[in-house]
Design an enzyme around this catalytic site. Structure first.
Site, PDB file in Angstrom:
ATOM      1  N   ASP A 185     -13.950  -3.584  -1.192  1.00  0.00           N
ATOM      2  CA  ASP A 185     -13.773  -3.401   0.255  1.00  0.00           C
ATOM      3  C   ASP A 185     -15.129  -3.649   0.900  1.00  0.00           C
ATOM      4  OD1 ASP A 185     -11.103  -2.632  -0.122  1.00  0.00           O
ATOM      5  OD2 ASP A 185     -11.662  -0.545  -0.424  1.00  0.00           O
ATOM      6  N   ASP A 212       0.869  -1.171   0.000  1.00  0.00           N
ATOM      7  CA  ASP A 212       0.000   0.000   0.000  1.00  0.00           C
ATOM      8  C   ASP A 212       0.903   1.217   0.000  1.00  0.00           C
ATOM      9  OD1 ASP A 212      -2.502  -1.330   0.170  1.00  0.00           O
ATOM     10  OD2 ASP A 212      -2.195  -1.663   2.316  1.00  0.00           O
TER      11      ASP A 212
END
Lengths: 254, 204
Positions: free
Chosen positions: A131, A12
């Site tokens: 998500d 990330d």
């Protein structure tokens, strides 16, 4: 002989540096993406994911440069994404050296984006990232880095996304992400049953046992993790040896 | 050695280039018939759609020069879609003709398991293979595809099983191809590319 389950370290980034946080907040610096990529390439990662979690338009050239630097270190496949909203942005990411791209928010707003991307680059290059968070007795899809609820059922969205052209699903449990309490096996299994394409489970990785669970109970084809690898809490070689000893088909490297 | 990477506007050229350069092998991109002429060996990388690849080769007038170079004895390595392009047709684009170096066709894999066939898988060897020299029998290679050649006659030297048995490595004379991506398959993939370069160097 059978298709190996994949272990995928995830970087990330804020476009330039690897960052990490818990439940999508409290981000802090965790290193240089190219240096981590070089390490995982040697240690036996099956694939690498690099995401631009800031995904701001201003930083896009920086992220493309990060993809180039990461790709230069790899002899394994690379998936990249974060804020991809159209075919041109997808092309830029693939041209920079990614083999696959992830789409999330823009695909929920406009599912035909998946169709356009698949027509242009092939379904094998299009990963739908979802998500999801438990809301009542179902999982709801969230967008914009997990900050905005969509009201959409994550399992139904995964199914629709595959119909539109996605060739793989990356399902992140927001409830589990960053908690090191194990993957969300019920969520992953529900997605896995709903689609015909491979499913990558993300969020909650901890001990080798948690990986075994997500492959067996969660029916995942691949499992993704970040901090346990970045912080050397879990080595890739030892993880794969454990999985092999427990009957999971994995690619072992030396 | 002068290795031409056939460039047709799509595909995974940079990663193949990088993999070759790590072996100390220089390559150059070829997107015109002139650039293809005079090379010692050719690599046809491939990612994407069979129809788009063949149309793109057609627009660049590369179909005939490719076929002619092969018939002159210039070694060719096809990768993934580059393997599929060597057949006559594909279920993926029934209206588009392939390079027809082999008389069989490319089929959609039957949906008996998850598709695309995505990830690392092993090979089942059927015949002696120059590309696979020095590669351990249990090695894993990286695949990402939904279509495959189910049969290539004597040219099929190794197979893989996912949804159906399909051709994973193809060899006939100076024509070589892999359904997997050697440039994405770690050290064993590098061995395959190195074997091709050595074969290409030996052919004369």
């Amino acid at each position: 002989m059978s298709l190996a389950r994949r272990i995928i370290p995830c970087l990330d980034t804020d476009g330039e540096r690897v960052v990490k946080g818990v439940n999508f907040v409290n981000l802090r610096d965790a290193g240089d993406p190219a240096a981590l990529a070089a390490r995982y390439n040697i240690e036996g990662a099956d694939e690498l994911v690099v995401l631009d979690i800031a995904a701001s338009r201003d930083h896009r050239p920086t992220f493309l440069e990060t993809i180039r630097r990461v790709a230069a270190e790899l002899a394994i496949p690379l998936t990249a994404g974060g804020g991809v909203a159209n075919v041109d942005e997808g092309r830029a990411i693939l041209r920079a050296g990614a083999d696959k791209l992830t789409v999330n928010t823009a695909a929920i707003r406009n599912p035909t984006l998946l169709t356009s991307l698949a027509a242009e680059f092939g379904s094998q290059a299009v990963v739908l990232a979802i998500d999801a968070k438990r809301v009542g007795n179902r999982w709801e899809a969230f967008v914009r880095g997990g900050s905005v609820p969509t009201g959409m059922d994550a399992v139904a969205w995964a199914h629709q996304g595959v119909d539109c052209g996605a060739g793989e699903i990356l399902i992140t449990s927001m409830d589990k992400d960053g908690t090191r309490s194990g993957f969300d096996c019920p969520l992953t299994a529900a997605i896995s049953r709903a689609v015909s394409v491979p499913v990558i489970a993300s969020g909650g990785a901890d001990t080798p046992e948690t990986f075994l669970e997500v492959f067996l109970e969660g029916r995942a084809d691949a499992a993704l993790a970040a901090s346990i690898f970045h912080d050397s809490i879990q080595g890739l070689g030892a993880l794969k040896r454990y999985l092999a000893e427990n009957g999971v088909s994995v690619r072992q490297t030396g | 050695m002068n290795i031409a990477l056939v460039e047709y506007g799509a595909g995974n050229l940079p990663s193949v280039e990088r993999a070759l350069s790590k072996l100390g092998v220089e390559s150059r991109r070829a997107s015109t018939p002139e650039a293809l002429a005079g090379c010692d060996a050719m690599i046809l990388p491939g990612v994407g759609h069979f129809g788009a690849l063949m149309r793109s080769l057609g627009e660049r007038s590369l179909v005939k020069p490719l076929r002619e170079a092969v018939s002159r004895g210039t070694p060719l390595l096809g990768i993934c879609l580059g393997l599929q392009a060597m057949f006559t047709t594909s279920d993926e684009a029934p209206g588009d003709a392939g390079l027809a170096l082999f008389p069989q066709k490319v089929s959609a894999l039957p949906p008996a398991d998850r598709l695309p066939h995505m990830g690392w898988n092993q090979l089942r060897r059927a015949r002696p293979s120059k590309l696979l020299e020095g590669v351990p029998a249990d090695a894993y290679f990286y695949f990402a595809h939904s279509y495959a050649a189910l049969d290539a006659g004597e040219a099929g030297v190794a197979y893989c099983d996912h949804c159906a048995p399909f051709v994973a490595v193809l060899e006939q004379g100076i024509v070589f191809a892999t359904q997997f991506h050697p440039e994405k398959s770690g050290p064993v993939g590098a061995q395959i590319l190195s074997n091709f370069v050595r074969q290409a160097g030996n052919k004369g």
